[in-house]
Design an enzyme around this catalytic site. Structure first.
Site, PDB file in Angstrom:
ATOM      1  N   SER A 119       0.991  -1.206  -0.032  1.00  0.00           N
ATOM      2  CA  SER A 119      -0.022  -0.035  -0.119  1.00  0.00           C
ATOM      3  C   SER A 119       0.987   1.355  -0.048  1.00  0.00           C
ATOM      4  CB  SER A 119      -0.893   0.048   1.222  1.00  0.00           C
ATOM      5  OG  SER A 119      -1.739   0.980   1.226  1.00  0.00           O
ATOM      6  N   TYR A 169      -5.178   7.555  -6.705  1.00  0.00           N
ATOM      7  CA  TYR A 169      -4.134   6.737  -6.142  1.00  0.00           C
ATOM      8  C   TYR A 169      -4.480   6.359  -4.752  1.00  0.00           C
ATOM      9  CZ  TYR A 169       0.416   5.543  -4.486  1.00  0.00           C
ATOM     10  OH  TYR A 169       1.619   4.680  -4.086  1.00  0.00           O
ATOM     11  N   LYS A 191      -4.717   2.747  -3.165  1.00  0.00           N
ATOM     12  CA  LYS A 191      -3.916   2.412  -1.898  1.00  0.00           C
ATOM     13  C   LYS A 191      -4.717   2.012  -0.713  1.00  0.00           C
ATOM     14  CE  LYS A 191      -1.269   1.371  -4.002  1.00  0.00           C
ATOM     15  NZ  LYS A 191      -0.208   0.456  -4.064  1.00  0.00           N
TER      16      LYS A 191
END
Length: 356
Positions: free
Chosen positions: A198, A228, A232
């Protein structure tokens, strides 16, 4: 959470960001040499041809494991495998150096064709792997894209960062879970592990984590950093789902068949890899000046995932379902990642997409 709790959370996140200029970030206190003999074990690394994936594959190969690197290009895979066998290491500027690998100790490394931006490719890769191997000790869900231009999409029409980082990995994990669990049943003293890469960037996800109106290319477009962050957040969520269903505290597992899987998400730090190719021109003077202050070389950025995969079982079980930041530190994650319904919804959504 209260305003003070959020301030505390962000302060801790920054302290363990891995930025070289942050003095509070702990120095690594673990070496890949502590992996020990990995002969007889099978390791699969998505994105194993570059960056942290390459370094992970390199270390496991040098310690005797059977290593598979999943990537899209046979040509890039062949180049990576050659470098791995030669003991290649790359610095923050992309310059290579080589150190001899002990051939008597080394394992093997193979290419697995895998394009996470194509769900059909993911299915084929999983089937190919299961056809070749009877065990899987560690799956590194390592590959990813970052800050790609808004509007790019996967082959099946999902927003590129979500489709690659989350949707592709979710199918790969789901397809390989039976093999991970079978490996654990055969050796319950050392269960199989899932390490999900992550980022500190998960804090930039929209409220609630996943905005399902934005995950298809024809849906609402988020700015590139929100997209993004969403992806994550999803990478932490995938590890939490596996832990909740099959982790150390899940007893015999969701189906009563046992097969514990330790699942840990990690933040690698600010690593100088080609992941940043959409952000900077690597040949610019500004980049060359800033990179030593803002990032670490891939071999250092790989330490969190190597540690999570190689730390003793008792420690790993305590970390399962949690998030490790720089370096080797269990750190807080976004509070909305404790929402069980959100975690379940993401897994079910992803599964529904590739089962269409």
């Amino acid at each position: 959470m209260s305003a003070w709790s959020w301030i505390t959370y962000y302060a801790q996140a920054f302290a363990h960001s891995g930025l070289p200029i942050v003095p509070l970030s702990k120095a690594p206190h673990w070496s890949p040499d502590e992996l020990g003999d990995q002969s007889g074990r099978v390791i699969l690394v998505t994105g194993g041809n570059s960056g942290t994936g390459y370094q992970t594959a390199r270390e496991y190969y040098a310690h005797g494991a059977t290593v598979y690197i999943g990537c899209r290009s046979a040509e890039r895979a062949a180049e990576a495998i050659d470098n791995i066998k030669r003991g290649g290491d790359v610095d923050i500027y992309g310059e290579w150096s080589y150190a001899p690998v002990d051939a008597a100790r080394a394992g093997s490394v193979q290419f697995l064709e895998l394009d996470l931006a194509d769900l059909d490719s993911v299915g084929r890769a999983a089937a190919e792997f299961v056809g070749k191997e009877k065990r899987l000790d560690v799956l590194f869900a390592n590959a990813g894209v970052m800050a790609s231009p808004v509007g790019l999409s996967t082959k099946q029409g999902y927003a590129l960062q979500f489709g690659t980082n989350v949707l592709g990995h979710q199918r790969f994990i789901a397809e390989l879970l039976p093999l991970l669990r079978a490996t654990s049943r055969a050796n319950p003293a050392n269960p199989a592990r899932l390490i999900s890469l992550s980022s500190l960037g998960h804090m930039f996800a929209p409220k609630g984590g996943i905005d399902y109106n934005s995950v298809t290319a024809d849906g609402k477009q988020l700015d590139t950093w929100s997209e993004y962050g969403l992806s994550k957040w999803g990478n932490v969520a995938l590890a939490k789902w596996v832990d909740s269903h099959y982790g150390p505290r899940a007893g015999a597992g969701a189906d009563g068949k046992g097969g514990e899987v330790i699942a840990i998400s990690i933040h690698p730090g600010t690593v100088a890899t080609n992941l940043s190719r959409h952000i900077v021109d690597n040949k610019s003077k500004l980049y060359n000046y800033a990179v030593p202050w803002m990032s670490v070389r891939a071999s250092k950025g790989t330490l969190n995932q190597l540690w999570a995969a190689g730390v003793d079982v008792e420690t790993a079980r305590k970390l399962s379902g949690n998030y490790v930041a720089c370096f080797q530190t269990q750190s807080p994650y976004r509070p909305d990642l404790d929402n069980v319904e959100s975690i379940e919804k993401l897994w079910e959504y992803c599964t529904a997409q590739w089962k269409k």
